[in-house]
Design an enzyme around this catalytic site. Structure first.
Site, PDB file in Angstrom:
ATOM      1  N   THR A  79       0.814  -1.212   0.000  1.00  0.00           N
ATOM      2  CA  THR A  79       0.000   0.000   0.000  1.00  0.00           C
ATOM      3  C   THR A  79       0.852   1.270   0.000  1.00  0.00           C
ATOM      4  O   THR A  79       0.413   2.310   0.477  1.00  0.00           O
ATOM      5  CB  THR A  79      -0.930   0.020   1.227  1.00  0.00           C
ATOM      6  OG1 THR A  79      -0.129  -0.035   2.427  1.00  0.00           O
ATOM      7  CG2 THR A  79      -1.907  -1.137   1.220  1.00  0.00           C
ATOM      8  N   CYS A  80       2.070   1.189  -0.564  1.00  0.00           N
ATOM      9  CA  CYS A  80       2.994   2.323  -0.456  1.00  0.00           C
ATOM     10  C   CYS A  80       2.431   3.601  -1.066  1.00  0.00           C
ATOM     11  O   CYS A  80       2.584   4.686  -0.500  1.00  0.00           O
ATOM     12  CB  CYS A  80       4.337   1.984  -1.088  1.00  0.00           C
ATOM     13  SG  CYS A  80       4.243   1.335  -2.773  1.00  0.00           S
ATOM     14  N   GLY A  81       1.762   3.495  -2.222  1.00  0.00           N
ATOM     15  CA  GLY A  81       1.200   4.681  -2.845  1.00  0.00           C
ATOM     16  C   GLY A  81       0.073   5.280  -2.034  1.00  0.00           C
ATOM     17  O   GLY A  81      -0.026   6.506  -1.889  1.00  0.00           O
TER      18      GLY A  81
END
Length: 267
Positions: A79-81
């Site tokens: 879920t980095c973005g």
């Protein structure tokens, strides 16, 4: 006469190993303690920590710099973005809420965001839900090292940039196999550029991302090259149980990540 041998002495007690704390990643090592006579120009403690750690402008104040503080968040899953976008909104929209919205819109299955265009659409949705009207945002193709973008950063703009992350999460060139997102929240110009920013060793960006609590300092040129090398989805991920949503044309296509980033003004 039979003699009974003496009873052997008891074995020594077992040696107890000292408990070991979990190892931290290279980018998440403890930040330096502020006792050295370096980076005295950096009044913000996180900025001082980052510049002392990455050894940027240790002895004198940079020609120009700008830093905007955002609270760190650690990602769960790919879920980095979404975490970077949540940091940008200072948690007005949580990563979990962003994940639910992105799933509903068909942009992601697990939190992955392999399309800058979809990230821009998600931004539009969030600004509407949060009733924020004074923020400008645009999708940019190329030009991360341009004079325009550097001067926008100096004026307080913030970027969301996809790139390849190395083992310590700094930019690298792995063809998009370790694609990650960074929130660029500042810039440092070490020496007077004399109206040109062509020296790759003169411009650094201040970044946060979902795999470290600390502020990172990278050369803008390194981030630019990493952004431009996002050409394909990692073949290793094909065997994982998760199913990822990829844009038409793939990671390296016009709807993907390669040579693209988002710029925000007004935060």
């Amino acid at each position: 006469m039979c003699t009974i041998p003496p009873v052997p002495p008891p074995p020594p007690p077992p040696i107890l190993e000292e408990s070991k704390s979990p190892k931290k990643s290279a980018s998440d090592q403890e930040a330096p303690v502020r006792h050295l006579d370096v980076c005295q120009w950096a009044s913000d403690h996180q900025l001082w920590e980052a510049c002392a750690k990455y050894r940027v402008c240790l002895d004198k104040e940079p020609f120009r710099y700008k830093y905007k503080h955002f609270e760190s968040k650690i990602q769960v899953g790919p879920t980095c973005g979404l975490v970077a976008l949540s940091m940008l909104f200072n948690d007005e929209i949580t990563p979990d809420k962003l994940l639910n919205i992105a799933k509903t819109e068909g942009y992601t299955n697990n939190g992955e965001m392999f399309s800058c265009k979809n990230m821009m659409k998600l931004t539009e949705k969030i600004l509407y839900l949060a009733e924020i009207s004074n923020v400008k945002y645009n999708l940019k193709n190329s030009g991360l090292c341009s004079k325009e973008i550097i001067e926008k950063l100096l004026e307080g703009a913030v970027l969301l940039v996809p790139y390849d992350a190395d083992f310590n999460h700094s930019p690298c060139l792995k063809k998009g196999h370790t694609a990650h997102w960074a929130l660029v929240c500042g810039v440092i110009i070490c020496e007077d550029p004399r109206d040109t920013y062509e020296d790759p060793d003169n411009v650094y960006v201040l970044c946060k991302h979902g795999k470290s609590r600390y502020l990172a300092v990278w050369k803008l040129d390194d981030l630019d090259k990493s952004n431009k090398n996002l050409i394909e989805f990692s073949p290793k991920r094909g065997g994982e149980e998760w199913i990822y949503i990829l844009p038409e044309g793939g990671v390296g296509g016009a709807n993907g990540l390669k040579d693209q980033f988002l710029i925000y003004e007004g935060f």
